[in-house]
Design an enzyme around this catalytic site. Structure first.
Site, PDB file in Angstrom:
ATOM      1  N   ARG A 227     -13.180  71.393  13.527  1.00 49.19           N
ATOM      2  CA  ARG A 227     -14.407  70.964  14.186  1.00 49.19           C
ATOM      3  C   ARG A 227     -14.845  69.653  13.967  1.00 49.19           C
ATOM      4  O   ARG A 227     -15.919  69.329  14.769  1.00 49.19           O
ATOM      5  CB  ARG A 227     -15.484  72.086  13.483  1.00 49.19           C
ATOM      6  CG  ARG A 227     -15.091  73.457  13.869  1.00 49.19           C
ATOM      7  CD  ARG A 227     -15.876  74.366  13.013  1.00 49.19           C
ATOM      8  NE  ARG A 227     -14.986  74.551  11.725  1.00 49.19           N
ATOM      9  CZ  ARG A 227     -15.445  75.123  10.663  1.00 49.19           C
ATOM     10  NH1 ARG A 227     -16.613  75.863  10.690  1.00 49.19           N
ATOM     11  NH2 ARG A 227     -14.775  75.109   9.170  1.00 49.19           N
TER      12      ARG A 227
ATOM     13  N   CYS B 168     -19.012  67.240  11.183  1.00 46.16           N
ATOM     14  CA  CYS B 168     -19.347  68.405  11.572  1.00 46.16           C
ATOM     15  C   CYS B 168     -20.039  69.119  10.336  1.00 46.16           C
ATOM     16  O   CYS B 168     -19.683  69.039   9.030  1.00 46.16           O
ATOM     17  CB  CYS B 168     -18.024  69.282  11.569  1.00 46.16           C
ATOM     18  SG  CYS B 168     -18.147  71.064  11.825  1.00 46.16           S
TER      19      CYS B 168
ATOM     20  N   LYS C  76     -26.653  74.474   1.803  1.00 44.58           N
ATOM     21  CA  LYS C  76     -26.897  74.039   3.206  1.00 44.58           C
ATOM     22  C   LYS C  76     -26.954  72.401   2.977  1.00 44.58           C
ATOM     23  O   LYS C  76     -27.241  71.686   3.962  1.00 44.58           O
ATOM     24  CB  LYS C  76     -28.358  74.341   3.692  1.00 44.58           C
ATOM     25  CG  LYS C  76     -28.444  75.873   3.808  1.00 44.58           C
ATOM     26  CD  LYS C  76     -27.655  76.489   4.686  1.00 44.58           C
ATOM     27  CE  LYS C  76     -28.327  75.918   6.147  1.00 44.58           C
ATOM     28  NZ  LYS C  76     -29.319  76.958   6.583  1.00 44.58           N
TER      29      LYS C  76
ATOM     30  N   CYS D 279     -19.892  75.888  18.273  1.00 46.86           N
ATOM     31  CA  CYS D 279     -18.358  75.922  18.796  1.00 46.86           C
ATOM     32  C   CYS D 279     -18.285  77.353  18.794  1.00 46.86           C
ATOM     33  O   CYS D 279     -18.215  78.192  19.888  1.00 46.86           O
ATOM     34  CB  CYS D 279     -17.459  75.290  17.647  1.00 46.86           C
ATOM     35  SG  CYS D 279     -17.980  75.526  16.088  1.00 46.86           S
TER      36      CYS D 279
ATOM     37  N   TYR E 184      -3.943  87.712  14.897  1.00 47.20           N
ATOM     38  CA  TYR E 184      -3.401  87.946  16.297  1.00 47.20           C
ATOM     39  C   TYR E 184      -1.910  88.607  16.108  1.00 47.20           C
ATOM     40  O   TYR E 184      -1.338  89.016  15.043  1.00 47.20           O
ATOM     41  CB  TYR E 184      -3.308  86.759  17.027  1.00 47.20           C
ATOM     42  CG  TYR E 184      -4.486  86.213  17.069  1.00 47.20           C
ATOM     43  CD1 TYR E 184      -5.942  86.983  17.952  1.00 47.20           C
ATOM     44  CD2 TYR E 184      -4.834  85.053  16.744  1.00 47.20           C
ATOM     45  CE1 TYR E 184      -6.956  86.133  18.204  1.00 47.20           C
ATOM     46  CE2 TYR E 184      -6.377  84.452  16.991  1.00 47.20           C
ATOM     47  CZ  TYR E 184      -7.339  85.142  17.710  1.00 47.20           C
ATOM     48  OH  TYR E 184      -8.536  84.721  17.694  1.00 47.20           O
TER      49      TYR E 184
HETATM   50  C1  LIG Z   1     -14.297  77.222  18.392  1.00 50.08           C
HETATM   51  C2  LIG Z   1     -12.963  77.445  17.488  1.00 50.08           C
HETATM   52  C3  LIG Z   1     -11.801  77.854  18.062  1.00 50.08           C
HETATM   53  C4  LIG Z   1     -10.839  78.096  17.475  1.00 50.08           C
HETATM   54  N1  LIG Z   1      -9.634  78.620  18.232  1.00 50.08           N
HETATM   55  C5  LIG Z   1      -8.320  78.521  17.504  1.00 50.08           C
HETATM   56  C6  LIG Z   1      -7.403  78.838  18.171  1.00 50.08           C
HETATM   57  O1  LIG Z   1      -7.327  78.982  19.371  1.00 50.08           O
HETATM   58  N2  LIG Z   1      -5.924  78.926  17.550  1.00 50.08           N
HETATM   59  C7  LIG Z   1      -5.741  78.639  16.168  1.00 50.08           C
HETATM   60  O2  LIG Z   1      -5.032  78.886  15.440  1.00 50.08           O
HETATM   61  N3  LIG Z   1      -6.993  78.534  15.556  1.00 50.08           N
HETATM   62  C8  LIG Z   1      -8.291  78.344  16.129  1.00 50.08           C
HETATM   63  N4  LIG Z   1      -9.307  78.090  15.415  1.00 50.08           N
HETATM   64  C9  LIG Z   1      -9.361  77.502  14.212  1.00 50.08           C
HETATM   65  C10 LIG Z   1      -9.235  76.059  13.860  1.00 50.08           C
HETATM   66  O3  LIG Z   1      -7.913  75.563  14.533  1.00 50.08           O
HETATM   67  C11 LIG Z   1      -9.229  75.663  12.359  1.00 50.08           C
HETATM   68  O4  LIG Z   1      -8.166  76.098  11.604  1.00 50.08           O
HETATM   69  C12 LIG Z   1     -10.584  76.068  11.648  1.00 50.08           C
HETATM   70  O5  LIG Z   1     -11.604  75.561  12.729  1.00 50.08           O
HETATM   71  C13 LIG Z   1     -10.559  75.281  10.469  1.00 50.08           C
HETATM   72  O6  LIG Z   1     -10.617  73.956  10.230  1.00 50.08           O
HETATM   73  P1  LIG Z   1     -11.901  72.947  10.551  1.00 50.08           P
HETATM   74  O7  LIG Z   1     -12.839  73.469   9.284  1.00 50.08           O
HETATM   75  O8  LIG Z   1     -11.235  71.550  10.534  1.00 50.08           O
HETATM   76  O9  LIG Z   1     -12.746  73.154  11.800  1.00 50.08           O
HETATM   77  C14 LIG Z   1     -10.800  77.662  16.047  1.00 50.08           C
HETATM   78  C15 LIG Z   1     -11.791  77.316  15.570  1.00 50.08           C
HETATM   79  C16 LIG Z   1     -12.767  76.903  16.095  1.00 50.08           C
HETATM   80  C17 LIG Z   1     -14.009  76.319  15.580  1.00 50.08           C
HETATM   81  S1  SF4 Z   2     -21.165  73.433  16.282  1.00 45.04           S
HETATM   82 FE1  SF4 Z   2     -21.434  73.050  14.127  1.00 45.04          FE
HETATM   83  S2  SF4 Z   2     -19.512  73.768  13.078  1.00 45.04           S
HETATM   84 FE2  SF4 Z   2     -19.195  73.985  15.466  1.00 45.04          FE
HETATM   85  S3  SF4 Z   2     -18.433  71.722  15.499  1.00 45.04           S
HETATM   86 FE3  SF4 Z   2     -20.347  71.380  15.705  1.00 45.04          FE
HETATM   87  S4  SF4 Z   2     -21.301  71.027  13.787  1.00 45.04           S
HETATM   88 FE4  SF4 Z   2     -19.279  71.865  13.544  1.00 45.04          FE
END
Ligand SMILES: Cc1cc2nc3c(=O)[nH]c(=O)nc-3n(C[C@H](O)[C@H](O)[C@H](O)COP(=O)(O)O)c2cc1C
Ligand code: SF4
Length: 646
Positions: free
Chosen positions: A320, A343, A431, A350, A174
């Site tokens: 997530r 997740c 998977k 999502c 961004y």
């Molecule tokens: C639906 C969604 C929306 C996200 N929106 C943002 C956001 O607004 N700002 C941001 O810094 N990261 C955003 N992210 C990234 C998450 O903060 C996080 O870094 C990323 O999902 C990886 O972590 P996780 O595997 O625990 O989900 C988003 C991720 C998802 C799945």
């Molecule tokens: S939709 Fe899939 S990737 Fe997203 S939070 Fe749910 S299990 Fe995780």
């Protein structure tokens, strides 16, 4: 306490936090079209705060609703009119004992005219994002000065609304990330070129924020410490950035990675291992003394604990994981981690829904984003006997929700194990996370009193013998085998047969017919076993049914494999081992002569039981693939929907 590091109280700046579990900012698209906080958004965050996290960093709030929006229903913080909603948001989170920061963001070149009402996106330089393909224009110095003030006023509003801090979003490609990176910043004025110049915009913002918010309000920065694009930011340069940020007085750094052009590293699909990028947080932690937050596919409490115990980071962000199970932290703290609904990194509900301009949802949690409308803990007014037929994702969800609502539930599954298609879908390359979902039900169904009848094929008689008041039919689908002139079953099978292991192919010439997700995955599966695979797809592109980010990785894997791909090619007939096909580019048919043919041409619904039961039970539901073949996401939602109607 099994996770002493995870549940040790922590501190960021002057803000004390009850544990080390952070919900990172995740856009939901649950705001109003004008940027307000909505009741849906409040319910979503309340539920997550109730789950025991220490800190919730609320999703990207927009500092410039006209020019910076990257989603159509993004919340905003560029006017005082948003203060009441933001105040309510901070209050619901605080009421549950969590602390909360607000992320403030401008989308820069990663906006599209559809989110900026036709305005051309802005950036440090006119370098288009290859993922979105929109040419931005360079910001003028006057506009940069205005944006410094917009970010600072946004931070002040966050403080006035009662947040404990702000996170300045300088990650994920961004606007502020674009200024930091030599990949996107080609300016030749004082905001581009040298390291100091690229950092100037962010430092000016931070200095002005500090002027306005005072010392006791937390100010953090999220960075993409590796951009994973040629010529982009690397950990080495990000360490220098982190040092400069700490010197400027930031209270923490959230170490993320990636930009849209390397989007698979921001929101990883299934092929990324748990905790794979903890080393990036460690790289930052090595050069600063302020707290560092690690993130990225941290799913199991023991992985989170290890990241902290080994000193990679001071806090762990569970993104997530908290969409999928808001009670992640409580369950870990209470030693009930086997009850966590993990997740599975499918990205369908999502980010997949957000990319399609929908609202946040989850493939494994039917309540996500719907908290306002469904009370997952509400009991049914009357206890009924419910029979669920089919132990796939939809059936298991229906059984669990019905039992949680107080019903007597019998679940019939014809195989000897729960899971349905999930079991063998999990055998495709990368998977295996799908099995987490099965393990969750294996834990929860007995715990909630569901009678699970494995190896029991339900018939109308066995179902009716139980005298159920409600029956939920989740009998799934059957793979389609096309009607060709002389198909010889000794040389042909379905993708399911291969993944299930009932047909074992090694070192063979194989044609896979059908290049949707399943066809692509089975082609890779076969190639990994030494087969020489030709993948035939009638459309011009492969895996068009895949979620966007997952598809990127799937196509990458196919490109790197030995699979020979033939798109725009229609399989016209199969006779023994002869495959007759027609390419769009050539009016004449041609032939392939493989040793084996594998069909991946979708499934058809199994609805015979439903039809046989029609009119014979009070309440009858048909869900998931048995209604119409689709994804886990749909089956799970329909399972929950049916169970809430009983
Ligand atoms: C639906 C969604 C929306 C996200 N929106 C943002 C956001 O607004 N700002 C941001 O810094 N990261 C955003 N992210 C990234 C998450 O903060 C996080 O870094 C990323 O999902 C990886 O972590 P996780 O595997 O625990 O989900 C988003 C991720 C998802 C799945
Ligand atoms: S939709 Fe899939 S990737 Fe997203 S939070 Fe749910 S299990 Fe995780």
């Amino acid at each position: 306490m099994q996770y002493p590091h995870l549940f040790a109280p922590g501190k960021i700046g002057k803000c004390s936090i009850r544990n080390r579990v952070v919900m990172p900012p995740m856009a939901t698209n649950l705001g109003s079209a004008f940027g307000e906080v909505t009741p849906e958004l409040l319910a979503y965050y309340r539920r997550r705060a109730q789950g025991g996290v220490g800190l919730i960093i609320v999703e990207n709030a927009q500092v410039d609703m006209f020019q910076g929006r990257s989603l159509t229903a993004q919340i905003a913080v560029d006017s005082d009119k948003f203060l009441p909603g933001l105040r309510a948001l901070a209050e619901v989170i605080h009421a549950e004992g969590a602390k909360t920061f607000l992320q403030i963001q401008h989308g820069g070149r990663q906006c599209t005219p559809s989110t900026t009402d036709g305005l051309q996106p802005v950036a440090p330089s006119p370098v288009p994002c290859k993922f979105l393909g929109v040419m931005p224009r360079a910001l003028t110095k006057e506009e940069i000065r205005e944006l410094v003030e917009k970010f600072a006023q946004a931070a002040l509003r966050a403080r006035l609304a009662g947040f404990d801090g702000v996170e300045v979003h300088a990650a994920h490609g961004y606007l502020l990330n674009e200024f930091l990176s030599p990949y996107t910043n080609k300016r030749d004025d004082e905001y581009g070129g040298s390291f100091e110049n690229r950092l100037r915009f962010l430092l000016e913002i931070l200095a002005r924020i500090k002027e306005l918010v005072g010392e006791d309000f937390v100010v953090g920065v999220r960075l993409s410490v590796e951009e994973f694009v040629p010529g982009g930011l690397t950990l080495a340069e990000s360490q220098e950035i982190a040092r400069a940020l700490e010197a400027s007085g930031v209270d923490y750094i959230s170490a993320s990675c990636g930009i849209y052009e390397s989007v698979s590293t921001i929101i990883e699909p299934m092929n990324f291992a748990e905790g794979w990028r903890a080393h990036l947080a460690r790289g930052i932690k090595e050069v600063v003394s302020c707290p560092v937050i690690a993130v990225g596919v941290i799913r199991h409490p023991e992985v989170a604990e290890r990241i902290l115990a080994e000193g990679h980071a001071d806090f762990v962000a569970i993104g997530r994981g908290l969409i999928a199970d808001p009670d992640w932290a409580k369950k870990a703290a209470w030693g009930r981690e086997r009850e966590i609904n993990h997740c599975i990194s499918c990205n369908v509900g999502c980010i997949g829904e957000l990319f399609a301009n929908g609202k946040v949802r989850c493939a494994v949690n039917p309540w996500a984003g719907r908290e306002l409308f469904f009370d997952e803990r509400a009991r049914a007014p009357e206890r009924k006997r419910v029979v669920v037929v089919g132990g796939g994702p939809g059936g298991m969800t229906a059984a669990l929700v019905a039992a949680q609502r107080g019903h007597e539930v019998h679940l019939f599954e014809k195989e000897k194990a729960l899971g349905g298609q999930l079991r063998f879908a999990a055998r495709a390359p990368h998977k295996e996370k799908l099995l987490w979902f099965v393990e969750y039900f294996e834990e929860m169904l007995p715990k909630t009193g569901v009678s699970v009848h494995l190896g029991s094929e339900a018939t109308p008689e066995t179902v009716l013998a139980l005298k159920p008041q409600a029956v939920i039919v989740a009998s799934g689908g059957t793979p389609v085998i096309p009607e060709f002139s002389s198909l010889d079953p000794s040389f042909a099978c379905t993708a399911w047969d291969v993944l299930r292991g009932s047909v074992v192919l090694e070192e063979k010439d194989v044609v896979v017919v059908g290049g949707g997700v399943v066809g692509c995955e089975v082609a890779l599966f076969l190639a990994e076993r030494g087969n020489r695979v030709t993948l035939v797809e009638m459309l011009s592109h492969l895996a068009v049914d895949a979620e966007v980010i997952t598809r990127i990785e799937l196509l990458k894997a196919l490109g790197a494999s030995s699979v020979h791909v033939m798109t725009s090619t229609r399989c016209m007939d199969v006779e023994g081992r002869r495959v007759v096909y027609l390419c769009d580019a050539d009016p004449r048919t041609s032939e392939l002569h493989p040793e084996y043919i594998v069909f991946a041409m979708g499934t058809q619904p199994n609805r015979a039981l439903f039809d046989a039961l029609s009119g014979k039970v009070q309440e009858l539901f048909l869900i998931g693939d048995a209604r119409e073949p689709r994804k886990i996401f749909h089956a799970v939602y329909e399972g929950a929907l049916a169970a809430t109607q009983v």
